[in-house]
Motif scaffolding. Structure first.
Motif, PDB file in Angstrom:
ATOM      1  N   MET A 135       0.850  -1.185   0.000  1.00  0.00           N
ATOM      2  CA  MET A 135       0.000   0.000   0.000  1.00  0.00           C
ATOM      3  C   MET A 135       0.888   1.238   0.000  1.00  0.00           C
ATOM      4  O   MET A 135       2.044   1.191   0.411  1.00  0.00           O
ATOM      5  N   ARG A 143       3.249   0.084   4.564  1.00  0.00           N
ATOM      6  CA  ARG A 143       1.951  -0.577   4.719  1.00  0.00           C
ATOM      7  C   ARG A 143       1.784  -1.716   3.720  1.00  0.00           C
ATOM      8  O   ARG A 143       2.394  -1.723   2.651  1.00  0.00           O
ATOM      9  N   ARG A 145      -1.364  -4.857   2.405  1.00  0.00           N
ATOM     10  CA  ARG A 145      -2.729  -5.362   2.512  1.00  0.00           C
ATOM     11  C   ARG A 145      -2.730  -6.854   2.181  1.00  0.00           C
ATOM     12  O   ARG A 145      -2.107  -7.297   1.227  1.00  0.00           O
ATOM     13  N   ASP A 157     -10.330  -8.129   4.285  1.00  0.00           N
ATOM     14  CA  ASP A 157      -9.010  -7.619   3.927  1.00  0.00           C
ATOM     15  C   ASP A 157      -8.357  -6.972   5.145  1.00  0.00           C
ATOM     16  O   ASP A 157      -9.001  -6.213   5.880  1.00  0.00           O
ATOM     17  N   SER A 159      -5.358  -4.527   6.659  1.00  0.00           N
ATOM     18  CA  SER A 159      -4.365  -3.491   6.404  1.00  0.00           C
ATOM     19  C   SER A 159      -3.355  -3.545   7.544  1.00  0.00           C
ATOM     20  O   SER A 159      -3.735  -3.551   8.717  1.00  0.00           O
ATOM     21  N   ARG A 161       0.693  -2.306   9.128  1.00  0.00           N
ATOM     22  CA  ARG A 161       1.834  -1.395   9.044  1.00  0.00           C
ATOM     23  C   ARG A 161       3.043  -2.059   9.672  1.00  0.00           C
ATOM     24  O   ARG A 161       2.914  -2.910  10.573  1.00  0.00           O
ATOM     25  N   SER A 178     -14.817  -0.687   6.155  1.00  0.00           N
ATOM     26  CA  SER A 178     -13.704  -0.521   7.074  1.00  0.00           C
ATOM     27  C   SER A 178     -14.153  -0.457   8.525  1.00  0.00           C
ATOM     28  O   SER A 178     -15.088   0.278   8.869  1.00  0.00           O
TER      29      SER A 178
END
Length: 216
Positions: A135, A143, A145, A157, A159, A161, A178
């Motif tokens: 990302m 980042r 995914r 999904d 996400s 870091r 989200s």
């Protein structure tokens, strides 16, 4: 010409190194999700374990793989302690660092309860990791995914870091929705009517009620 060729080769080598590093990062992120899911599914699908035991065994997995500090910050958005957006008439709604630390603790429990309550469904769970990708970095934050398919139909999904050389999940999207965006919308509306301390009280009351209900 020789200098140009040398520069081109150097650039190509740098690009190759960056691509390899990026690929390795994505592979590490995928491995983390795969490891977490494997552990979770072994617990969830074990018929010998009670719901209470499953919750106890899953809790360390949840807290060990999610970045609840960042999740809380992003959820509070413009009301978070580190935000600089002007709040106008609602300037008293910005969290202090101390209030945000308390929010992070309470919100972690709340999110954990929401996740673990799904165990009340005795259905078998299966997970297929379908695609992983890098990302765009935000605030120098690396980042990635990782996409998955639950029970061959529900897209979830993750996400992540890169923090302290390890990947941590900071958002989950279920069928494109989200987790952070949903809670940020809810809490932003609450903070237009309530102070941070009042929101903390509401959240703590909800966690207490959950504990009391499960103790019956």
């Amino acid at each position: 010409m020789k200098k140009i060729i040398t520069l081109c080769i150097s650039a190509l080598l740098l690009l190759t190194t960056a691509v390899n590093a990026n690929t390795n990062n994505i592979n590490q992120a995928t491995a983390l999700i795969d490891n977490a899911m494997t552990k979770s599914l072994n617990i969830i699908n074990d018929p010998a374990l009670t719901t209470e035991v499953k919750r106890e065994q899953l809790w360390p997995i949840v807290t060990g793989h999610f970045d609840f500090t960042l999740i809380s910050e992003l959820t509070l958005g413009k009301f978070s302690a580190g935000a600089t957006s002007p709040l106008g008439d609602y300037s008293d709604r910005r969290f202090t660092p101390e209030q945000q630390a308390k929010f992070t603790d309470a919100f972690t429990i709340h999110l954990g309860n929401l996740y673990l309550d799904r165990l009340n469904n005795d259905s078998k769970f299966s997970v297929l990791l379908t695609k992983s990708s890098a990302m765009k970095p935000i605030r120098n934050m690396q980042r990635a995914r990782v996409n998955s398919l639950i029970n061959k139909k529900t897209a979830i999904d993750y996400s992540l870091r890169l923090k302290d050389d390890g990947w941590r999940i900071y958002d989950v999207k279920v069928e494109g929705r989200s987790l952070i965006s949903s809670f940020r919308k809810e809490y932003s509306a609450l903070l237009l009517k309530n102070t941070p301390d009042e929101l903390l009280a509401l959240l703590n009351d909800k966690n207490l009620a959950h504990t009391d209900n499960n103790a019956e």
